[in-house]
Enzyme design. Structure first.
Site, PDB file in Angstrom:
ATOM      1  N   ARG A   8     -22.359   8.239  -6.338  1.00  0.00           N
ATOM      2  CA  ARG A   8     -23.310   7.803  -5.320  1.00  0.00           C
ATOM      3  C   ARG A   8     -24.685   7.687  -5.964  1.00  0.00           C
ATOM      4  O   ARG A   8     -25.342   8.682  -6.257  1.00  0.00           O
ATOM      5  CB  ARG A   8     -23.336   8.781  -4.142  1.00  0.00           C
ATOM      6  CG  ARG A   8     -22.060   8.770  -3.320  1.00  0.00           C
ATOM      7  CD  ARG A   8     -21.778   7.398  -2.785  1.00  0.00           C
ATOM      8  NE  ARG A   8     -20.787   7.414  -1.713  1.00  0.00           N
ATOM      9  CZ  ARG A   8     -20.364   6.327  -1.120  1.00  0.00           C
ATOM     10  NH1 ARG A   8     -20.812   5.143  -1.489  1.00  0.00           N
ATOM     11  NH2 ARG A   8     -19.467   6.411  -0.160  1.00  0.00           N
ATOM     12  N   ALA A  21     -14.108   5.740   3.781  1.00  0.00           N
ATOM     13  CA  ALA A  21     -15.073   5.217   4.745  1.00  0.00           C
ATOM     14  C   ALA A  21     -15.590   3.867   4.275  1.00  0.00           C
ATOM     15  O   ALA A  21     -15.460   3.514   3.102  1.00  0.00           O
ATOM     16  CB  ALA A  21     -16.237   6.193   4.910  1.00  0.00           C
ATOM     17  N   GLU A  60     -10.043   0.342   5.620  1.00  0.00           N
ATOM     18  CA  GLU A  60     -10.723   1.148   4.600  1.00  0.00           C
ATOM     19  C   GLU A  60      -9.785   2.192   4.002  1.00  0.00           C
ATOM     20  O   GLU A  60      -9.808   2.435   2.794  1.00  0.00           O
ATOM     21  CB  GLU A  60     -11.969   1.825   5.181  1.00  0.00           C
ATOM     22  CG  GLU A  60     -13.134   0.899   5.391  1.00  0.00           C
ATOM     23  CD  GLU A  60     -13.730   0.354   4.097  1.00  0.00           C
ATOM     24  OE1 GLU A  60     -13.564   0.958   3.023  1.00  0.00           O
ATOM     25  OE2 GLU A  60     -14.376  -0.711   4.170  1.00  0.00           O
ATOM     26  N   GLU A  81      -9.095   1.987  -0.026  1.00  0.00           N
ATOM     27  CA  GLU A  81      -9.586   3.048  -0.896  1.00  0.00           C
ATOM     28  C   GLU A  81      -8.502   3.985  -1.404  1.00  0.00           C
ATOM     29  O   GLU A  81      -8.645   4.556  -2.478  1.00  0.00           O
ATOM     30  CB  GLU A  81     -10.684   3.852  -0.194  1.00  0.00           C
ATOM     31  CG  GLU A  81     -11.934   3.041   0.046  1.00  0.00           C
ATOM     32  CD  GLU A  81     -13.103   3.863   0.561  1.00  0.00           C
ATOM     33  OE1 GLU A  81     -12.966   5.088   0.739  1.00  0.00           O
ATOM     34  OE2 GLU A  81     -14.165   3.258   0.784  1.00  0.00           O
ATOM     35  N   GLU A  90     -14.374  -4.707  -5.673  1.00  0.00           N
ATOM     36  CA  GLU A  90     -14.552  -4.890  -7.114  1.00  0.00           C
ATOM     37  C   GLU A  90     -15.675  -4.040  -7.702  1.00  0.00           C
ATOM     38  O   GLU A  90     -15.667  -3.745  -8.897  1.00  0.00           O
ATOM     39  CB  GLU A  90     -14.760  -6.364  -7.451  1.00  0.00           C
ATOM     40  CG  GLU A  90     -15.993  -6.972  -6.816  1.00  0.00           C
ATOM     41  CD  GLU A  90     -16.084  -8.471  -7.026  1.00  0.00           C
ATOM     42  OE1 GLU A  90     -17.229  -8.955  -7.145  1.00  0.00           O
ATOM     43  OE2 GLU A  90     -15.041  -9.139  -7.061  1.00  0.00           O
TER      44      GLU A  90
END
Length: 185
Positions: A67, A79, A95, A99, A141
């Protein structure tokens, strides 16, 4: 009688757009306060998001990713943001699959909440899914993720270590703990 949703209302006099990006926009609103004074409010506009408490047997599915605003990796529940006009329930399933690769036909809404109402209008919809079936992850991506399944005890340890430190994941861990104690969320 006063509308409780309008109590202390700040009436917008003028809005100045500052920035429009791919995910958010920023504006400065000049507002009239309830006492007649004028103030400014910096507001982040966001399309909304979804998050998924995905339960597999006695574990929770999480992803670890870097992050940039925090300059560190974080462990979080799956999320992502809502696409324009997208149903939050469908976005949550999308999602989850993108993920983690997991799919499910058993999904329930837990809660919807504003992430930071002091400066942003982002509304996050939190769901719980069970009966997971493993498939293949397809992250965006520009997303680099590692998926793992952790126990409640590991999740609580990650919170203490601040490996989990975002509100949506902490809320999901507490909802999971409640679920384990009471059988309902």
């Amino acid at each position: 009688m006063t509308d409780v949703h309008k109590k202390f209302e700040e009436k917008t006099i003028r809005t100045e757009p500052i920035f429009t990006g791919k995910i958010i926009s920023l504006q400065v609103d000049h507002v009239e306060l309830p006492n007649g004074e004028v103030a400014t409010r910096e507001i982040v506009k966001h399309p909304g998001a979804v998050a998924v408490l995905a339960l597999l047997d006695d574990k929770m599915i999480v992803v670890e990713q870097y992050r940039k605003p925090l300059e560190k990796s974080q462990v979080e529940i799956p999320a992502g943001k809502l696409d324009a006009g997208e149903d939050p329930l469908h976005a949550a399933l999308r999602e989850l699959e993108e993920e983690t690769g997991y799919k499910s036909d058993q999904i329930r809404h837990i809660s919807s909440f504003y992430t930071s109402p002091g400066f942003a209008d982002e509304l996050l919809h939190l769901y719980v899914v069970e009966n997971l079936v493993k498939g293949e992850a397809r992250p965006d991506e520009d997303e680099f993720l590692e998926c793992e399944a952790i126990t409640l005890e590991e999740a609580q340890q990650y919170i203490r270590e601040q490996r989990i430190s975002d509100a949506k994941t902490i809320m999901a861990v507490y909802a999971w703990q409640l679920y384990k104690l009471t059988g309902s969320i």
